[in-house]
Design an enzyme around this catalytic site. Sequence first.
Site, short mmCIF file in Angstrom:
data_model
loop_
_atom_site.label_atom_id
_atom_site.label_comp_id
_atom_site.label_asym_id
_atom_site.label_seq_id
_atom_site.Cartn_x
_atom_site.Cartn_y
_atom_site.Cartn_z
N ASP A 197 0.86 -1.19 0.00
CA ASP A 197 0.00 0.00 0.00
C ASP A 197 0.90 1.24 0.00
O ASP A 197 0.62 2.24 0.64
CB ASP A 197 -0.91 -0.02 1.24
CG ASP A 197 -1.96 1.10 1.22
OD1 ASP A 197 -2.32 1.56 0.11
OD2 ASP A 197 -2.41 1.51 2.30
N ASP A 214 2.35 2.51 8.00
CA ASP A 214 1.06 1.95 7.58
C ASP A 214 1.25 0.57 6.95
O ASP A 214 1.06 0.38 5.76
CB ASP A 214 0.36 2.91 6.61
CG ASP A 214 -1.13 2.60 6.49
OD1 ASP A 214 -1.60 1.66 7.14
OD2 ASP A 214 -1.82 3.31 5.72
N1 LIG Z 1 4.00 6.20 14.24
C1 LIG Z 1 3.37 7.34 14.00
N2 LIG Z 1 3.80 8.50 14.53
C2 LIG Z 1 3.16 9.65 14.28
N3 LIG Z 1 2.06 9.76 13.53
C3 LIG Z 1 1.57 8.66 12.97
C4 LIG Z 1 2.20 7.39 13.16
N4 LIG Z 1 1.49 6.47 12.47
C5 LIG Z 1 0.50 7.12 11.86
N5 LIG Z 1 0.52 8.45 12.15
C6 LIG Z 1 -0.40 9.50 11.67
O1 LIG Z 1 -1.66 8.94 11.39
C7 LIG Z 1 -1.97 9.03 9.99
C8 LIG Z 1 -2.68 7.76 9.52
O2 LIG Z 1 -1.85 6.63 9.78
P1 LIG Z 1 -1.93 5.34 8.87
O3 LIG Z 1 -1.66 5.69 7.46
O4 LIG Z 1 -1.07 4.32 9.51
O5 LIG Z 1 -3.44 4.91 9.08
P2 LIG Z 1 -4.57 4.55 8.02
O6 LIG Z 1 -5.66 3.91 8.74
O7 LIG Z 1 -3.97 3.84 6.87
O8 LIG Z 1 -5.04 5.93 7.56
P3 LIG Z 1 -5.23 6.37 6.06
O9 LIG Z 1 -6.43 5.63 5.58
O10 LIG Z 1 -5.41 7.86 6.18
O11 LIG Z 1 -3.96 5.96 5.34
C9 LIG Z 1 -0.63 9.28 9.32
O12 LIG Z 1 -0.78 9.99 8.11
C10 LIG Z 1 0.10 10.09 10.36
O13 LIG Z 1 -0.30 11.44 10.30
MG LIG Z 2 -2.23 5.31 5.55
#
Ligand SMILES: Nc1ncnc2c1ncn2[C@@H]1O[C@H](COP(=O)(O)OP(=O)(O)OP(=O)(O)O)[C@@H](O)[C@H]1O
Ligand SMILES: [Mg+2]
Length: 261
Positions: A197, A214
Amino acid sequence: MWSWSEDLPEEVRASLLEYEKKSRYLIKRSEDQQVVEDVFDKATKMALYRLINRGALQTLIGVVKAGKESRVYWGKKADDTDVAVKIYLTVAADFRRRLPYIQGDPRFTEVGRGIRNIVDVWAKKEYRNLTEAYKAGVKVPQPFNLNRNVLIMQFIGEEGTPAPTLKEVEKVTLRDYRNVTEQITLLYQKAELVHADLSEYNIFKWGSEVILFDFGSAVSKEHPNADEFLRRDLENLNRFFSKKGVKTQNTQTLLKKVKGE
Ligand SMILES: Nc1ncnc2c1ncn2[C@@H]1O[C@H](COP(=O)(O)OP(=O)(O)OP(=O)(O)O)[C@@H](O)[C@H]1O
Ligand SMILES: [Mg+2]
């Protein structure tokens, strides 16, 4: 709705209740004026409670990002370390979409039915992927703890503000491109995983480093579709970097390089 039961130790109940109050406040104040909602179901509250009991978490301070299927919170451990707490939401029916990334991965053969199970498996999968990537030396947030649908990892950023993603930084360079492809290569060759992804939304730029995150979708390279996922990841990267004026490698050449062929 589940109400706070008497069986929780007093300090845990107090901490979660305080968080609930704060989170309602945060939600109320948020721009979209979302209605106050009960963010967590009972199982999620219990998972948080176990993590607090284990010392993996002390408080949740606020929401970093509220997505449809997961929420990421800024939290602290007792020793004041910042952590990112990713909570997969059980209400998101879209999780069925995720099955193709679970089925076919030899590490996850037992997927029962029902959303709850898929959500837990997905969180476990992200945790394992992060663990394997981290051990292989890939730049990813360090995974700390997991319980059910709640994953605790290193917070990438400062004071509750996450580092910018490649999508958000002003300028991306050839060096960033090289760094990302280097990380994908390490991920493939040493951790034996494909992100599946990968895009500018799932890569932080932190100082001069890039950090992949992610990892819920990531699959073992033994997954029957691993090659197709890898190709798609590389195409996404190439598309993004070319658009930004960075000279990219031909996808086929890059694919071979990543696989070490
Ligand atoms: N380890 C981390 N430290 C700081 N911020 C984080 C971290 N992991 C995720 N985030 C924040 O949370 C957001 C979403 O995280 P992630 O992409 O893992 O989740 P998601 O469910 O896939 O969301 P999306 O559908 O928006 O991609 C990231 O863009 C970031 O801003
Ligand atoms: Mg994401």
